[in-house]
Design an enzyme around this catalytic site. Structure first.
Site, PDB file in Angstrom:
ATOM      1  N   LYS A  67       5.177   9.328   4.964  1.00 34.51           N
ATOM      2  CA  LYS A  67       5.243   9.143   6.343  1.00 34.51           C
ATOM      3  C   LYS A  67       5.835   7.605   6.511  1.00 34.51           C
ATOM      4  CE  LYS A  67       3.646   7.560   9.865  1.00 34.51           C
ATOM      5  NZ  LYS A  67       4.807   6.636  10.572  1.00 34.51           N
ATOM      6  N   GLU A  75      -2.060  -2.278   1.487  1.00 35.22           N
ATOM      7  CA  GLU A  75      -1.193  -3.586   1.380  1.00 35.22           C
ATOM      8  C   GLU A  75      -0.875  -4.035   2.820  1.00 35.22           C
ATOM      9  OE1 GLU A  75      -0.233  -4.834  -1.275  1.00 35.22           O
ATOM     10  OE2 GLU A  75      -0.830  -3.078  -2.851  1.00 35.22           O
ATOM     11  N   CYS A 123       5.752  -9.493   4.735  1.00 38.85           N
ATOM     12  CA  CYS A 123       4.313  -9.669   4.535  1.00 38.85           C
ATOM     13  C   CYS A 123       4.174 -11.050   3.525  1.00 38.85           C
ATOM     14  CB  CYS A 123       3.837  -8.494   3.536  1.00 38.85           C
ATOM     15  SG  CYS A 123       4.636  -7.994   2.319  1.00 38.85           S
ATOM     16  N   GLU A 160      -0.311 -13.891  11.881  1.00 40.79           N
ATOM     17  CA  GLU A 160       0.788 -13.501  11.346  1.00 40.79           C
ATOM     18  C   GLU A 160       1.824 -13.561  12.507  1.00 40.79           C
ATOM     19  OE1 GLU A 160       1.361  -9.389   9.753  1.00 40.79           O
ATOM     20  OE2 GLU A 160       2.354 -10.348   8.083  1.00 40.79           O
TER      21      GLU A 160
HETATM   22  P1  NAD Z   1       1.866  -0.853  11.460  1.00 42.43           P
HETATM   23  O1  NAD Z   1       0.747  -1.000  11.020  1.00 42.43           O
HETATM   24  O2  NAD Z   1       2.127  -0.762  13.173  1.00 42.43           O
HETATM   25  O3  NAD Z   1       2.371   0.774  10.798  1.00 42.43           O
HETATM   26  C1  NAD Z   1       2.509   0.943   9.692  1.00 42.43           C
HETATM   27  C2  NAD Z   1       2.722   2.318   9.559  1.00 42.43           C
HETATM   28  O4  NAD Z   1       1.599   2.849   9.750  1.00 42.43           O
HETATM   29  C3  NAD Z   1       3.809   2.993  10.141  1.00 42.43           C
HETATM   30  O5  NAD Z   1       4.328   3.920   9.406  1.00 42.43           O
HETATM   31  C4  NAD Z   1       3.133   3.593  11.368  1.00 42.43           C
HETATM   32  O6  NAD Z   1       3.547   4.692  12.198  1.00 42.43           O
HETATM   33  C5  NAD Z   1       1.745   4.069  10.971  1.00 42.43           C
HETATM   34  N1  NAD Z   1       0.666   4.159  11.737  1.00 42.43           N
HETATM   35  C6  NAD Z   1       0.248   3.201  12.740  1.00 42.43           C
HETATM   36  N2  NAD Z   1      -0.804   3.494  13.202  1.00 42.43           N
HETATM   37  C7  NAD Z   1      -1.668   4.522  12.437  1.00 42.43           C
HETATM   38  C8  NAD Z   1      -2.853   5.131  12.236  1.00 42.43           C
HETATM   39  N3  NAD Z   1      -3.928   4.948  13.125  1.00 42.43           N
HETATM   40  N4  NAD Z   1      -3.195   5.901  11.229  1.00 42.43           N
HETATM   41  C9  NAD Z   1      -1.942   6.126  10.249  1.00 42.43           C
HETATM   42  N5  NAD Z   1      -0.935   5.542  10.178  1.00 42.43           N
HETATM   43  C10 NAD Z   1      -0.514   4.611  11.231  1.00 42.43           C
HETATM   44  O7  NAD Z   1       2.936  -2.113  10.862  1.00 42.43           O
HETATM   45  P2  NAD Z   1       4.496  -2.138  10.804  1.00 42.43           P
HETATM   46  O8  NAD Z   1       4.552  -3.081  12.219  1.00 42.43           O
HETATM   47  O9  NAD Z   1       5.140  -0.898  10.760  1.00 42.43           O
HETATM   48  O10 NAD Z   1       4.761  -3.321   9.881  1.00 42.43           O
HETATM   49  C11 NAD Z   1       4.438  -4.735  10.029  1.00 42.43           C
HETATM   50  C12 NAD Z   1       3.222  -4.858   9.125  1.00 42.43           C
HETATM   51  O11 NAD Z   1       3.213  -4.757   7.843  1.00 42.43           O
HETATM   52  C13 NAD Z   1       2.904  -6.496   9.157  1.00 42.43           C
HETATM   53  O12 NAD Z   1       1.573  -6.783   9.372  1.00 42.43           O
HETATM   54  C14 NAD Z   1       3.240  -6.705   7.544  1.00 42.43           C
HETATM   55  O13 NAD Z   1       2.656  -7.921   6.860  1.00 42.43           O
HETATM   56  C15 NAD Z   1       2.810  -5.500   6.804  1.00 42.43           C
HETATM   57  N6  NAD Z   1       3.387  -5.528   5.499  1.00 42.43           N
HETATM   58  C16 NAD Z   1       2.681  -5.593   4.452  1.00 42.43           C
HETATM   59  C17 NAD Z   1       3.330  -5.421   3.460  1.00 42.43           C
HETATM   60  C18 NAD Z   1       2.389  -5.728   2.002  1.00 42.43           C
HETATM   61  O14 NAD Z   1       2.858  -5.234   0.913  1.00 42.43           O
HETATM   62  N7  NAD Z   1       1.187  -6.165   2.060  1.00 42.43           N
HETATM   63  C19 NAD Z   1       4.700  -5.331   3.137  1.00 42.43           C
HETATM   64  C20 NAD Z   1       5.224  -5.144   4.358  1.00 42.43           C
HETATM   65  C21 NAD Z   1       4.657  -5.154   5.564  1.00 42.43           C
END
Ligand code: NAD
Length: 473
Positions: free
Chosen positions: A170, A244, A278, A378
């Protein structure tokens, strides 16, 4: 206009039957360039059942068969490098040349280490009268963000497939193009029907996937807030979770650091991908006595970084990926000034010279202290917080004064001193003197940055459990 309207299950593309389409917007022009038609719960059910059926065969494939499949996948991905770079530039604003260098080459390297990792796993072992086998966990839900769209998918899917698990992906609704190209590559690589499935949609379908009874493990990369919700939801089904999440990583310059070598790397690791990483080193912890020299040199480096169209080869920094991100970055900058941080370059508002596009100028704050929001939250934008220290103990206390623990860096001319400092940092990985990130080592966080590990052998192990056969030896 492009439409992402067909999900992939049972080895075929099928029309999505969800409700309201989600727009995909080019962050440089602010034009709508595509839309995602979300999956319905019935579509999700089809994809999850497909993964469950395919598990019967894929989980009994040999490690060697899986290795060959992943090698074919690497070839199919590599031939699409240009297409990946183009779609990443237009959908999330990462400069095309940088996308090729970072967003595409890193997952290819990752895949190589995962393939190598297959041979490093002891798939069976004899313990007394028993045989202990490493067996796949089952169906994995791979939920990924928009900032490294291809890399996150590869990190999850490669580890899962190598373990003998099947997957429902997804991807983020913000930047879906890389996922579709990945799916095409997976088909070309001859990955058997049902082993990799793709669904489209936002949080709603993500929730449905987490709760689906066919899913055994959720592998999530994204924000800490959503990670918490996913973990709570997974408790009901007693599903395994790997998270992550976000970070607030620190680069620490010890007093004997080589500034000439360190500062260009600090600039790059805090600002690349417009700070939307991240592992972004968004805090710089530096000796107070060197502060004015450090600020001046960093400002000079960043003034030489052209902001511009992600498709222009001269561009070093593109826009941030979404309007929401633009608003957040600006509000964090304004709040930092109000809380007493000293703005050195950049600042809030659209970067000068642009009449449209979510362009944020690279921004440096000095005199940042741990109680400020800028030192704790962040930002996910091109904003570096510089924090002064007077002695090494204070430097360590500052480095560890956040709830996150994803990455970090230490600089010292004395490698032993740097390594000893690194061992005291509460974080999943530390880069010493700008060393290259080694993708064969485990990647993951501590604290609010989550848990679970990806990459190479470690990413495969995350998708395995044990079965003991008493008397089989
Ligand atoms: P997000 O948490 O808003 O969304 C991530 C994914 O989760 C998307 O596909 C979204 O559609 C889905 N999602 C949202 N709500 C959900 C729910 N309730 N249940 C299941 N799925 C859901 O994050 P984002 O804005 O897409 O990405 C940015 C964040 O990702 C930042 O905080 C960044 O640090 C983190 N990130 C972490 C890593 C790592 O490896 N630690 C790597 C890249 C990004």
């Amino acid at each position: 206009m492009k439409t992402y309207s067909r999900f992939y299950a049972d080895g075929t593309y099928l029309p999505c039957t969800g409700a309201t389409p989600i727009p995909v917007v080019d962050p440089a022009s602010e034009d709508k360039i595509a839309e995602v038609v979300p999956c319905s719960l019935a579509d999700l059910d089809r994809a999850a059942s497909s993964a469950q059926r395919a598990l019967e065969i894929w989980s009994t494939s040999t490690p060697d068969e899986r290795k060959q499949t992943l090698q074919r996948l690497a070839v199919a991905l590599e031939t699409r490098s240009e297409a990946f770079a183009e779609v990443l530039a237009t959908e999330m604003g990462c400069p095309r040349w940088l996308s090729k260098l970072m967003q595409v080459s890193m997952p290819l390297k990752n895949l190589e280490f995962t393939v190598a990792g297959i041979n490093q796993i002891q798939w069976t072992e004899t313990v007394g009268n028993g045989v202990v086998e490493r067996v796949p966990v089952g169906v994995i839900a791979a939920i990924t963000p928009w900032n490294f769209p291809l890399h996150q998918i590869v990190a999850k899917v490669a580890g899962a497939l190598a373990a003998g698990c099947t997957v429902v992906m997804k991807p983020s609704e913000v930047a879906p193009g890389a996922a579709l190209l990945f799916m095409e590559a997976a088909c070309e690589a001859g990955i058997p029907e049902g082993v990799v499935n793709l669904i489209w949609g936002g949080p709603e379908i993500g929730v449905g996937l987490v709760n689906h009874p066919a899913v055994d493990q959720i592998s999530f990369t994204g924000s800490t807030a959503i990670g918490r919700r996913i973990m709570a939801a997974a408790a009901d089904g007693l599903k395994r979770v790997t998270l992550e999440l976000g970070g607030k990583s620190a680069a620490v310059l010890l007093p004997d650091a080589d500034l000439e070598a360190a500062l260009p790397v600090v600039a790059r690791l805090s600002m690349a991908n417009s700070g939307q990483a991240c592992v972004s080193q968004s805090r710089l912890i530096a000796p107070r006595s060197l502060m004015s020299e450090i600020v001046e040199r960093l400002a000079e480096i960043l003034r030489g970084w052209p902001l511009g169209d992600p498709l222009d080869e001269a561009t070093r920094l593109g826009p941030v990926a979404t309007h929401a991100q633009f608003v957040r970055v600006n509000s964090m900058i304004q709040q930092a000034s109000q809380q007493g941080a000293c703005l050195r370059i950049g600042g809030s508002g659209r970067a000068s010279g642009f009449s449209k596009g979510w362009y944020c100028a690279p921004t440096l704050f000095s005199d940042v202290t741990s109680h400020m929001e800028l030192a704790q939250a962040e930002v996910f934008g091109p904003v570096l917080a510089i924090m002064p220290y007077d002695n090494e103990a204070e430097a360590l206390a500052l480095a560890n004064a956040t709830r996150y623990g994803l990455s970090g860096a230490v600089w010292s001319r004395d490698k032993e001193r740097a390594s000893s400092f690194a061992r005291k940092m509460k974080t999943g990985q530390v880069v010493i003197n700008g060393a290259a990130q080694n993708l064969a080592t485990p990647f993951g966080g501590m604290g609010d940055s989550g848990f679970g590990r990806e990459n190479g052998r470690f990413g495969i192990e995350e998708c395995l459990t044990y079965r003991s056969l008493h008397g089989a030896a």
